[in-house]
Design a protein around this motif. Structure first.
Motif, PDB file in Angstrom:
ATOM      1  N   ALA A  20      -4.629  -3.026  -1.111  1.00  0.00           N
ATOM      2  CA  ALA A  20      -3.543  -2.981  -2.098  1.00  0.00           C
ATOM      3  C   ALA A  20      -3.156  -1.533  -2.399  1.00  0.00           C
ATOM      4  CB  ALA A  20      -3.982  -3.680  -3.374  1.00  0.00           C
ATOM      5  N   PHE A  21      -1.885  -1.341  -2.697  1.00  0.00           N
ATOM      6  CA  PHE A  21      -1.408  -0.026  -3.133  1.00  0.00           C
ATOM      7  C   PHE A  21      -0.276  -0.234  -4.119  1.00  0.00           C
ATOM      8  CE2 PHE A  21       0.495  -1.154   1.010  1.00  0.00           C
ATOM      9  CZ  PHE A  21       1.822  -1.269   0.644  1.00  0.00           C
ATOM     10  N   ASP A  22      -0.063   0.765  -4.944  1.00  0.00           N
ATOM     11  CA  ASP A  22       1.104   0.736  -5.816  1.00  0.00           C
ATOM     12  C   ASP A  22       2.293   1.305  -5.054  1.00  0.00           C
ATOM     13  OD1 ASP A  22       0.033  -0.381  -8.208  1.00  0.00           O
ATOM     14  OD2 ASP A  22      -1.057   1.502  -8.519  1.00  0.00           O
ATOM     15  N   ALA A  73      -9.947  -1.540  -4.699  1.00  0.00           N
ATOM     16  CA  ALA A  73      -8.960  -2.163  -5.575  1.00  0.00           C
ATOM     17  C   ALA A  73      -8.149  -3.156  -4.767  1.00  0.00           C
ATOM     18  CB  ALA A  73      -8.044  -1.101  -6.167  1.00  0.00           C
ATOM     19  N   ASN A  74      -8.117  -4.374  -5.193  1.00  0.00           N
ATOM     20  CA  ASN A  74      -7.418  -5.366  -4.393  1.00  0.00           C
ATOM     21  C   ASN A  74      -6.191  -5.935  -5.095  1.00  0.00           C
ATOM     22  OD1 ASN A  74      -7.535  -6.089  -1.784  1.00  0.00           O
ATOM     23  ND2 ASN A  74      -8.524  -8.058  -2.149  1.00  0.00           N
ATOM     24  N   THR A  75      -5.805  -5.278  -6.148  1.00  0.00           N
ATOM     25  CA  THR A  75      -4.585  -5.706  -6.809  1.00  0.00           C
ATOM     26  C   THR A  75      -3.735  -4.484  -7.084  1.00  0.00           C
ATOM     27  OG1 THR A  75      -5.690  -5.509  -8.919  1.00  0.00           O
ATOM     28  CG2 THR A  75      -5.595  -7.712  -7.944  1.00  0.00           C
ATOM     29  N   ALA A  76      -2.453  -4.691  -7.157  1.00  0.00           N
ATOM     30  CA  ALA A  76      -1.532  -3.614  -7.491  1.00  0.00           C
ATOM     31  C   ALA A  76      -0.457  -4.204  -8.379  1.00  0.00           C
ATOM     32  CB  ALA A  76      -0.915  -3.036  -6.220  1.00  0.00           C
TER      33      ALA A  76
END
Lengths: 266, 172
Positions: free
Chosen positions: A3-5, B5-8
């Motif tokens: 995941a990335f922003d 981190a697996n959410t954004a």
């Protein structure tokens, strides 16, 4: 992909600020290398800073010295640009040989140079033409820009904005593609100015793109494919992999150099 | 070890797909092809290699052929997307689709949507008079594992010519 922003800044200064605030963020341009890298989970950026909508980075302009190409200009646009075709036709030819038509519709000049893949096409043109890579901080000459495999003079968070390509008397690019990946197994860009010839080689060097100076010296006095006949490239610093040995690549480089000179003369 | 981190934060995406305005809140890593297939259920666009080699996923974004497996949905925000489902009109198949049918330009059919979208990009860029060498060169990014390409090349040449003739009739 991890995941990335996702950030899409509206101005160059905002993009620089985002990258400064988060050293683990990465720049997204066309994404033709970055997205496959992320899909294989070979990188884990915290955020992608998408430059695609930034104003001022997508122009191709005739300059006094040659042509200035914005960092976000896509390969397809360079390949079909009348301005590039008139100033440096070999550069348009090169852009039309990158990847395939759909990749050329997404991939960008700045993305290719920032990534500096040792088998990418653009580094050969930038180095042979002695172009200048312009960033949001400074101008970097081609000789200083390329520093090895996937390694450039770019600092953390530095953003390429355009590349200034000087016009030359004659230039040509010839590429032997890996038929599966479409990357160069040997790509040679030859550029002739009034007093010198620069021969840049991509796809073959162990440390990425390099200048084949002996070839340039010979071509400076006799700019013809035949002039290269007696020259041999030392395979010691060339890549050896499942696609071909260093010795094979040395022959490919020589063959592509001859073809590039022939194209420059055509 | 740092935790992965697996959410954004989700991102809002809006685009026009085959003439219809669509919008969604997406994980930023959603690929365009995932959005088309899994959210919009437009499963005509295929995932073949998932590495931007094979071209089964080619769609048009603002008129240009792209590999939708190598573009994030959010990158197409605000743009206009055309997929294979957007080609046929009320009167039947698009001339390029008809040419693939007529010339047996497919066997298993998996690569066909990408072939046709690439063929239409070719016509848009190069016009309706396409010779065999041009067609083959511009099919560089589309793989077919059945046909040996021969009938695909024929179909694209015929489909392009039919589009050219159609445009001429429309202009008269």
């Amino acid at each position: 992909m991890y995941a990335f922003d996702y950030q899409r800044p509206a101005a160059l200064a905002d993009a620089a600020a985002l990258l400064k605030a988060d050293p683990e963020a990465k720049i997204l341009a066309g994404g033709q290398t970055l997205l496959p890298t992320l899909k294989q989970r070979l990188a884990q950026p915290t955020a992608l800073v998408d430059l695609a909508r930034l104003p001022g980075l997508s122009a191709i302009e005739k300059t006094a010295e040659g042509v200035a190409i914005g960092a976000l200009v896509k390969h397809a646009a360079v390949a079909t640009s009348d301005v590039v075709r008139a100033a440096i036709p070999a550069l348009a030819d090169l852009a039309g040989l990158i990847g395939d038509p759909a990749v050329r519709n997404r991939g960008t000049l700045g993305g290719s140079l920032a990534n500096d893949d040792p088998t990418a096409d653009y580094p050969a043109a930038v180095l042979a033409l002695n172009a200048t890579v312009v960033t949001d901080r400074r101008s970097i000459g081609a000789g200083d820009y390329f520093q090895g495999l996937f390694t450039t003079a770019l600092e953390e968070g530095e953003i390429i904005t355009r590349v200034d390509f000087p016009q030359v008397e004659r230039a040509g690019y010839a590429k032997f593609r890996n038929p599966a990946s479409r990357y160069a197994m040997a790509g040679v860009f030859v550029a002739k100015t009034a007093d010198a010839v620069r021969v840049a080689v991509t796809g073959a060097g162990q440390s990425g793109v390099f200048l084949w100076e002996e070839a340039g010296d010979i071509l400076a006095s006799d700019f013809s494919p035949a002039a290269l006949a007696r020259l041999e490239l030392d395979p010691a610093d060339l890549m050896s992999d499942l696609h071909g040995s260093a010795e094979y690549r040395a022959q490919l480089v020589k063959a592509m150099a001859k073809r590039a000179v022939a194209k420059a003369l055509a | 070890m740092p935790e992965i981190a697996n959410t954004a934060a989700k991102v809002a995406v809006a685009m026009t797909v085959n003439g219809r305005l669509v919008s969604a809140e997406l994980d930023p890593r959603t690929l365009l092809v995932q959005f088309l297939r899994e959210k919009l259920l437009l499963t005509g666009t295929h995932v073949g290699c998932d590495t931007s080699q094979c071209g089964a996923c080619v769609v048009h974004v603002d008129g240009a052929a792209v590999k939708s497996c190598t573009m994030l949905a959010i990158q197409a925000d605000g743009m206009s997307v055309t997929t294979i489902e957007g080609l046929a009109g009320a009167s039947g198949l698009h001339p390029m689709q008809e040419a693939f049918r007529e010339h047996h330009g497919l066997q298993c059919g998996f690569c066909t949507p990408g072939m046709i979208m690439t063929a239409l990009d070719m016509v848009a860029r190069l016009g309706p008079d396409l010779d065999e060498a041009t067609i083959r060169e511009n099919l560089d990014g589309n793989l077919c594992r059945c046909t040996g390409y021969h009938n695909i090349v024929k179909a694209i040449g015929a489909g392009a010519a039919a589009m050219g003739a159609g445009a001429k009739v429309a202009a008269e």
